[in-house]
Design a protein around this motif. Structure first.
Motif, PDB file in Angstrom:
ATOM      1  N   LEU A 260      -4.624  28.983 -10.654  1.00  0.00           N
ATOM      2  CA  LEU A 260      -4.686  30.195 -11.717  1.00  0.00           C
ATOM      3  C   LEU A 260      -5.422  31.324 -11.487  1.00  0.00           C
ATOM      4  O   LEU A 260      -6.243  31.114 -10.947  1.00  0.00           O
ATOM      5  CB  LEU A 260      -5.139  29.304 -13.016  1.00  0.00           C
ATOM      6  N   ASP A 261      -4.466  32.303 -11.983  1.00  0.00           N
ATOM      7  CA  ASP A 261      -5.276  33.650 -11.766  1.00  0.00           C
ATOM      8  C   ASP A 261      -6.311  33.838 -12.990  1.00  0.00           C
ATOM      9  O   ASP A 261      -7.206  34.533 -12.843  1.00  0.00           O
ATOM     10  CB  ASP A 261      -4.315  34.799 -11.914  1.00  0.00           C
ATOM     11  N   ASP A 262      -6.131  33.300 -14.155  1.00  0.00           N
ATOM     12  CA  ASP A 262      -7.185  33.263 -15.149  1.00  0.00           C
ATOM     13  C   ASP A 262      -7.405  32.007 -16.066  1.00  0.00           C
ATOM     14  O   ASP A 262      -6.330  31.278 -15.955  1.00  0.00           O
ATOM     15  CB  ASP A 262      -6.223  34.262 -16.304  1.00  0.00           C
ATOM     16  N   LEU A 263      -8.466  31.873 -16.062  1.00  0.00           N
ATOM     17  CA  LEU A 263      -8.907  30.374 -16.724  1.00  0.00           C
ATOM     18  C   LEU A 263      -8.731  30.283 -18.059  1.00  0.00           C
ATOM     19  O   LEU A 263      -8.371  28.920 -18.383  1.00  0.00           O
ATOM     20  CB  LEU A 263     -10.399  30.160 -16.382  1.00  0.00           C
ATOM     21  N   ASP A 264      -8.034  31.272 -18.601  1.00  0.00           N
ATOM     22  CA  ASP A 264      -7.795  30.977 -20.019  1.00  0.00           C
ATOM     23  C   ASP A 264      -6.282  30.431 -20.011  1.00  0.00           C
ATOM     24  O   ASP A 264      -6.126  29.808 -21.210  1.00  0.00           O
ATOM     25  CB  ASP A 264      -7.642  32.495 -20.778  1.00  0.00           C
ATOM     26  N   LEU A 265      -5.610  30.669 -18.825  1.00  0.00           N
ATOM     27  CA  LEU A 265      -4.404  29.793 -18.950  1.00  0.00           C
ATOM     28  C   LEU A 265      -4.353  28.522 -18.591  1.00  0.00           C
ATOM     29  O   LEU A 265      -3.318  27.679 -18.342  1.00  0.00           O
ATOM     30  CB  LEU A 265      -3.512  30.731 -17.905  1.00  0.00           C
ATOM     31  N   MET A 266      -5.578  27.926 -18.239  1.00  0.00           N
ATOM     32  CA  MET A 266      -5.656  26.573 -18.124  1.00  0.00           C
ATOM     33  C   MET A 266      -5.242  25.598 -18.987  1.00  0.00           C
ATOM     34  O   MET A 266      -5.467  25.766 -20.415  1.00  0.00           O
ATOM     35  CB  MET A 266      -6.969  26.216 -17.439  1.00  0.00           C
ATOM     36  N   TYR A 267      -4.582  24.374 -18.699  1.00  0.00           N
ATOM     37  CA  TYR A 267      -4.018  23.414 -19.783  1.00  0.00           C
ATOM     38  C   TYR A 267      -5.487  22.908 -20.446  1.00  0.00           C
ATOM     39  O   TYR A 267      -6.106  22.171 -19.942  1.00  0.00           O
ATOM     40  CB  TYR A 267      -3.259  22.437 -18.878  1.00  0.00           C
ATOM     41  N   ALA A 268      -5.292  22.852 -21.449  1.00  0.00           N
ATOM     42  CA  ALA A 268      -6.694  22.473 -22.247  1.00  0.00           C
ATOM     43  C   ALA A 268      -6.216  20.935 -22.871  1.00  0.00           C
ATOM     44  O   ALA A 268      -7.486  20.313 -23.032  1.00  0.00           O
ATOM     45  CB  ALA A 268      -6.586  23.392 -23.750  1.00  0.00           C
ATOM     46  N   GLY A 269      -5.303  20.271 -22.816  1.00  0.00           N
ATOM     47  CA  GLY A 269      -5.118  19.067 -23.236  1.00  0.00           C
ATOM     48  C   GLY A 269      -4.844  18.742 -24.622  1.00  0.00           C
ATOM     49  O   GLY A 269      -4.567  17.639 -24.933  1.00  0.00           O
ATOM     50  N   SER A 270      -4.881  19.755 -25.619  1.00  0.00           N
ATOM     51  CA  SER A 270      -5.060  19.430 -26.988  1.00  0.00           C
ATOM     52  C   SER A 270      -4.360  20.756 -27.546  1.00  0.00           C
ATOM     53  O   SER A 270      -4.340  21.867 -27.099  1.00  0.00           O
ATOM     54  CB  SER A 270      -6.362  19.518 -27.594  1.00  0.00           C
ATOM     55  N   LEU A 271      -3.463  20.705 -28.641  1.00  0.00           N
ATOM     56  CA  LEU A 271      -2.841  21.887 -29.313  1.00  0.00           C
ATOM     57  C   LEU A 271      -2.977  21.633 -30.963  1.00  0.00           C
ATOM     58  O   LEU A 271      -2.753  20.494 -31.458  1.00  0.00           O
ATOM     59  CB  LEU A 271      -1.254  21.750 -28.748  1.00  0.00           C
ATOM     60  N   THR A 493     -12.802  21.178  -3.023  1.00  0.00           N
ATOM     61  CA  THR A 493     -11.672  21.789  -2.699  1.00  0.00           C
ATOM     62  C   THR A 493     -10.317  20.864  -3.081  1.00  0.00           C
ATOM     63  O   THR A 493     -10.572  19.772  -3.204  1.00  0.00           O
ATOM     64  CB  THR A 493     -11.770  22.149  -1.267  1.00  0.00           C
ATOM     65  N   PRO A 494      -9.145  21.521  -3.336  1.00  0.00           N
ATOM     66  CA  PRO A 494      -8.223  20.879  -3.423  1.00  0.00           C
ATOM     67  C   PRO A 494      -7.874  19.747  -2.361  1.00  0.00           C
ATOM     68  O   PRO A 494      -7.447  18.560  -2.774  1.00  0.00           O
ATOM     69  CB  PRO A 494      -7.107  21.877  -3.562  1.00  0.00           C
ATOM     70  N   LYS A 495      -8.021  19.646  -1.200  1.00  0.00           N
ATOM     71  CA  LYS A 495      -8.071  18.817  -0.093  1.00  0.00           C
ATOM     72  C   LYS A 495      -8.779  17.789  -0.431  1.00  0.00           C
ATOM     73  O   LYS A 495      -8.506  16.534  -0.144  1.00  0.00           O
ATOM     74  CB  LYS A 495      -8.209  19.494   1.237  1.00  0.00           C
ATOM     75  N   GLN A 496     -10.213  18.083  -0.753  1.00  0.00           N
ATOM     76  CA  GLN A 496     -11.114  16.994  -0.860  1.00  0.00           C
ATOM     77  C   GLN A 496     -10.691  15.883  -1.995  1.00  0.00           C
ATOM     78  O   GLN A 496     -10.672  14.807  -2.207  1.00  0.00           O
ATOM     79  CB  GLN A 496     -12.613  17.406  -1.259  1.00  0.00           C
ATOM     80  N   MET A 497     -10.112  16.742  -3.240  1.00  0.00           N
ATOM     81  CA  MET A 497      -9.593  16.064  -4.282  1.00  0.00           C
ATOM     82  C   MET A 497      -8.492  15.304  -3.977  1.00  0.00           C
ATOM     83  O   MET A 497      -8.537  14.098  -4.564  1.00  0.00           O
ATOM     84  CB  MET A 497      -9.320  17.248  -5.288  1.00  0.00           C
ATOM     85  N   LYS A 498      -7.665  15.587  -3.362  1.00  0.00           N
ATOM     86  CA  LYS A 498      -6.458  14.875  -2.897  1.00  0.00           C
ATOM     87  C   LYS A 498      -6.995  13.695  -1.915  1.00  0.00           C
ATOM     88  O   LYS A 498      -6.302  12.529  -2.341  1.00  0.00           O
ATOM     89  CB  LYS A 498      -5.437  15.591  -1.956  1.00  0.00           C
ATOM     90  N   THR A 499      -7.913  13.759  -1.111  1.00  0.00           N
ATOM     91  CA  THR A 499      -8.644  12.582  -0.419  1.00  0.00           C
ATOM     92  C   THR A 499      -9.118  11.646  -1.438  1.00  0.00           C
ATOM     93  O   THR A 499      -8.876  10.471  -1.355  1.00  0.00           O
ATOM     94  CB  THR A 499      -9.600  13.325   0.462  1.00  0.00           C
ATOM     95  N   THR A 525     -13.732  29.477  -6.310  1.00  0.00           N
ATOM     96  CA  THR A 525     -13.653  30.133  -7.573  1.00  0.00           C
ATOM     97  C   THR A 525     -13.060  29.175  -8.580  1.00  0.00           C
ATOM     98  O   THR A 525     -12.553  27.938  -8.240  1.00  0.00           O
ATOM     99  CB  THR A 525     -12.893  31.395  -7.395  1.00  0.00           C
ATOM    100  N   GLU A 526     -13.104  29.647  -9.815  1.00  0.00           N
ATOM    101  CA  GLU A 526     -12.428  28.817 -10.741  1.00  0.00           C
ATOM    102  C   GLU A 526     -11.229  28.447 -10.627  1.00  0.00           C
ATOM    103  O   GLU A 526     -10.655  27.414 -11.110  1.00  0.00           O
ATOM    104  CB  GLU A 526     -12.812  29.563 -12.187  1.00  0.00           C
ATOM    105  N   GLY A 527     -10.411  29.480 -10.165  1.00  0.00           N
ATOM    106  CA  GLY A 527      -8.907  29.562  -9.835  1.00  0.00           C
ATOM    107  C   GLY A 527      -8.449  28.734  -8.744  1.00  0.00           C
ATOM    108  O   GLY A 527      -7.391  27.772  -8.678  1.00  0.00           O
ATOM    109  N   SER A 528      -9.333  28.568  -7.871  1.00  0.00           N
ATOM    110  CA  SER A 528      -9.062  27.738  -6.498  1.00  0.00           C
ATOM    111  C   SER A 528      -9.788  26.372  -6.477  1.00  0.00           C
ATOM    112  O   SER A 528      -9.706  25.741  -5.411  1.00  0.00           O
ATOM    113  CB  SER A 528      -9.478  28.398  -5.213  1.00  0.00           C
TER     114      SER A 528
END
Length: 565
Positions: A260-271, A493-499, A525-528
């Motif tokens: 994500l480029d902006d953390l405000d666009l992150m999926y919040a899980g509730s609406l 990191t994404p690779k560690q999370m996948k592991t 960073t927050e986006g990566s």
């Protein structure tokens, strides 16, 4: 039956094989031919060969005898056979469709840190070309030794370059096709610096021996040589990009690793449902009761914005509130299921009751056996670790759904490292697990009627069911019927999370928790972050759920500090 007159042109050029080919025609076609008799208008109605016909517009190539065979087929064969011949020659179905290029083609010059950050970055630039200065290859060679992730990435990038250079028909002087090793998404070419490139406008104050300055000189020389094509420097080094912009060069950060480029666009899980929800959807809503839960089937413009396991809520003064979870999306309709209220004392989980709306959402995910993967984000003091531990102890000791709790976290220091730690694996992980001890102390005090001896026995039982493991030894493991808690997941990191996620075996549940505002890993960073990566990739999967906890419940001091500091 009268026949058409014989052709006066091109007849002598008919190949002998054409006379032996039987014409396939139906009775329907024969009757059609018999109607106009011997009139010459029959020939005019047949498919003709045009001089300006270009089969490349349809995806085919013009054969040598195309004109002659087609002309004779128009005279001696029925209409269906002639049409079949034309369809066979110009059928575009056999050609692969390539991705349409967007905008003019560019040339990207990659810095060394891009290749060491993502060794597959060579194939992430679509149809554009890539240029590697010679100093980049020198720096890759200097960083390839060691067991760190940077060294592994450098070796992987070197192997990719070797495979491209060793492909059949590879010509370094004219560029190496990036799709020759199976990466069809890369449509450009890779160029190496094979000769000295000297720009005309670099200032004299830049030391020529420094690697960054050599790359900048190559970028400026390429811009002067290949104008008007745009040459772009891609680097993860902020100072490098600042210097490039000061020199008037086009530069960008490598953004392919950012979810994500902006953390405000992150999926919040509730609406939050709109205030006029019941006014617009009340007439079309279907509801039914099943046990203690109520189900609603809704339709309308809000359905496309929903995900499976997303929570929706309706709060308005003077009207009954609704808290539900999306359990099914089918076409233009969605089914909502009301939640269990874990804020009530009778539904307490290991003596813990939820204190706000988001905590109740999270506890519904943690206690649901159909949800295998849960991600929790939020600021400090929102109750992530306490709820995860309480739900885990209830399902391990009371419900016997899992055999034990496995807890791990990223061992990244906030300040300077204190050096090597003595003892076994669990003893070495002890200083990192202060949050576990603090929450177990809270959970151990919930049973006040058992007495001191009873609480001591309970604490001993709890300790026996919780295993503390290091992430360094997770490779190759499989967790069967385990309740796995990954704390401080924002530092992965994404690779560690996948592991870590792929360690889950049958019957296991994984909970990832973290605060994206407290990332201590360098170059992350927050986006990566791996936590952001997991939240974005798992949203909408029927066996996963996410909630962003909004309100802190630790203390008024911690809440105020999270807001103002």
């Amino acid at each position: 039956m009268p026949l058409p007159p014989a052709p006066t042109k091109r007849a002598a050029m008919l190949p002998p094989e054409a006379f032996d080919a039987p014409a396939r025609s139906s009775r329907k076609a024969a009757r059609k031919w018999a109607a106009p008799a011997a009139d010459e208008a029959v020939i005019a109605d047949l498919p003709q060969v045009h001089d300006d016909f270009d089969p490349r517009g349809f995806g085919g190539e013009l054969p040598v005898e195309f004109g002659e065979v087609e002309a004779e087929a128009a005279v001696d064969a029925p209409v269906p056979a002639a049409r079949t011949r034309r369809k066979d020659v110009t059928a575009p179905a056999a050609l692969p469709k390539k991705k349409k290029a967007e905008g003019p083609k560019k040339m990207f010059v990659l810095d060394t840190n891009v290749l060491m950050h993502d060794p597959m970055s060579l194939f992430r630039f679509d149809e554009h070309d890539i240029f590697l200065p010679m100093v980049v290859l020198e720096e890759l060679d200097g960083h390839k030794k060691g067991t760190t992730e940077v060294a592994r990435n450098a070796r992987q990038a070197s192997r990719s370059l070797d495979a491209l250079a060793g492909a059949a028909g590879a010509d370094i002087a004219h560029g190496l096709r990036l799709d020759t090793t199976g990466h069809r998404e890369a449509g450009g070419c890779l160029f190496f610096q094979t000769m000295p490139l000297s720009p005309s406008g670099l200032p004299m104050g830049l030391p020529p021996g420094k690697a960054d300055n050599q790359i900048l000189s190559v970028v400026q020389a390429l811009q002067e040589k290949h104008a008007p094509m745009q040459v772009v420097l891609v680097s993860k080094d902020i100072n490098m990009r600042v210097k490039a912009r000061a020199l008037g060069l086009v530069t960008e950060d490598y953004k392919n690793d950012k979810t994500l480029d902006d953390l405000d666009l992150m999926y919040a899980g509730s609406l939050a449902l709109p205030a006029d929800f019941w006014a617009k959807h009340g007439k079309t809503v279907e509801s039914w009761q099943q046990g203690v839960h109520t189900f609603y089937r809704i339709s309308g413009p809000i359905v496309p914005a929903l995900f499976i396991n997303q929570f929706v809520y309706f709060e308005a003064p003077g009207e009954p509130s609704l808290y539900a979870r999306v359990i099914e999306i089918r076409g233009k309709t969605a089914v909502l299921k009301t939640l269990k209220d874990y804020g009530h004392l009778k539904n307490a989980v290991w003596g813990v009751t939820t204190r706000n709306r988001e905590q109740n959402f999270a506890m519904n995910l943690l206690m649901d056996p159909e949800v295998d993967f849960v991600t929790l984000t939020g600021t400090a003091g929102t109750g992530k670790t306490l709820m995860a531990l309480a739900a885990g102890l209830t399902q391990v000791l009371d419900e016997r759904r899992y055999t034990e709790i496995i807890m791990t976290r990223a061992t990244v220091s906030v300040g300077e490292d204190i050096g090597f730690l003595p003892g076994t694996e669990e003893e070495k992980m002890g200083p990192w697990m202060g949050a576990l001890d603090d929450n177990l102390e809270v959970l151990g005090k919930t049973d006040s009627a058992a007495g001191e001896w009873g609480r001591a026995a309970t604490n001993e039982l709890i300790r026996s069911k919780i295993k503390i493991k290091s992430m360094n030894f997770m490779r190759g493991r499989t967790f069967l019927n385990k309740y796995v808690i990954i704390d401080e997941a924002q530092n992965l990191t994404p690779k560690q999370m996948k592991t870590l996620i792929t360690r889950a075996g049958p019957g296991s549940k994984i909970i990832c928790m973290g605060n994206l505002a407290q990332i201590d890993t360098p170059y992350l960073t927050e986006g990566s972050s791996g936590l952001t990566f997991a939240v974005d990739k798992f949203k909408g999967w029927p066996h996963s759920g996410h909630i962003t906890l909004a309100r802190g419940e630790r203390s008024r001091l911690a809440d105020f500090a999270s807001e103002v500091l």
